[in-house]
Design a protein around this motif. Structure first.
Motif, PDB file in Angstrom:
ATOM      1  N   GLU A   1       1.146  22.725  25.571  1.00 11.50           N
ATOM      2  CA  GLU A   1       2.476  22.312  25.109  1.00 11.50           C
ATOM      3  C   GLU A   1       2.528  20.809  24.837  1.00 11.50           C
ATOM      4  OE1 GLU A   1       4.849  24.266  24.101  1.00 11.50           O
ATOM      5  OE2 GLU A   1       3.920  26.095  24.836  1.00 11.50           O
TER       6      GLU A   1
ATOM      7  N   SER B   1       9.011  22.992  23.045  1.00  9.76           N
ATOM      8  CA  SER B   1       7.827  22.772  23.882  1.00  9.76           C
ATOM      9  C   SER B   1       8.225  22.175  25.225  1.00  9.76           C
ATOM     10  CB  SER B   1       6.832  21.849  23.181  1.00  9.76           C
ATOM     11  OG  SER B   1       6.226  22.506  22.099  1.00  9.76           O
TER      12      SER B   1
ATOM     13  N   THR C   1       9.672  24.871  27.311  1.00 12.54           N
ATOM     14  CA  THR C   1       8.619  25.758  27.794  1.00 12.54           C
ATOM     15  C   THR C   1       7.918  25.143  28.998  1.00 12.54           C
ATOM     16  OG1 THR C   1       8.286  26.693  25.592  1.00 12.54           O
ATOM     17  CG2 THR C   1       6.458  26.911  27.158  1.00 12.54           C
TER      18      THR C   1
END
Length: 67
Positions: free
Chosen positions: A14, A45, A48
């Motif tokens: 990520e 990202s 996440t």
């Protein structure tokens, strides 16, 4: 420790995605639509990463091995 290794791998992936998107922004000449899309990807990202850390922390077996 395997779950921690998976977490680190995911975080690296990520983070690399964020860096690539930031590099792409350097080449844009103020194209607001493209900048908006790249910022959205960077935001996704980051979310996440946050979610993966929280998931890892919520698993007592994974988290207690390192605390």
């Amino acid at each position: 420790m395997e779950k921690f290794d998976d977490l680190v791998y995911s975080l690296r992936y990520e983070a690399e995605s964020i860096l690539e998107n930031l590099k792409e922004m350097d080449d844009l000449d103020g194209d607001e639509a493209k900048v908006s899309v790249l910022l959205k990807w960077i935001h996704n990202s980051a979310n996440t990463i946050e979610n993966k850390i929280e998931d890892w922390r919520s698993d007592p077996v994974s988290y207690t091995h390192l605390t």
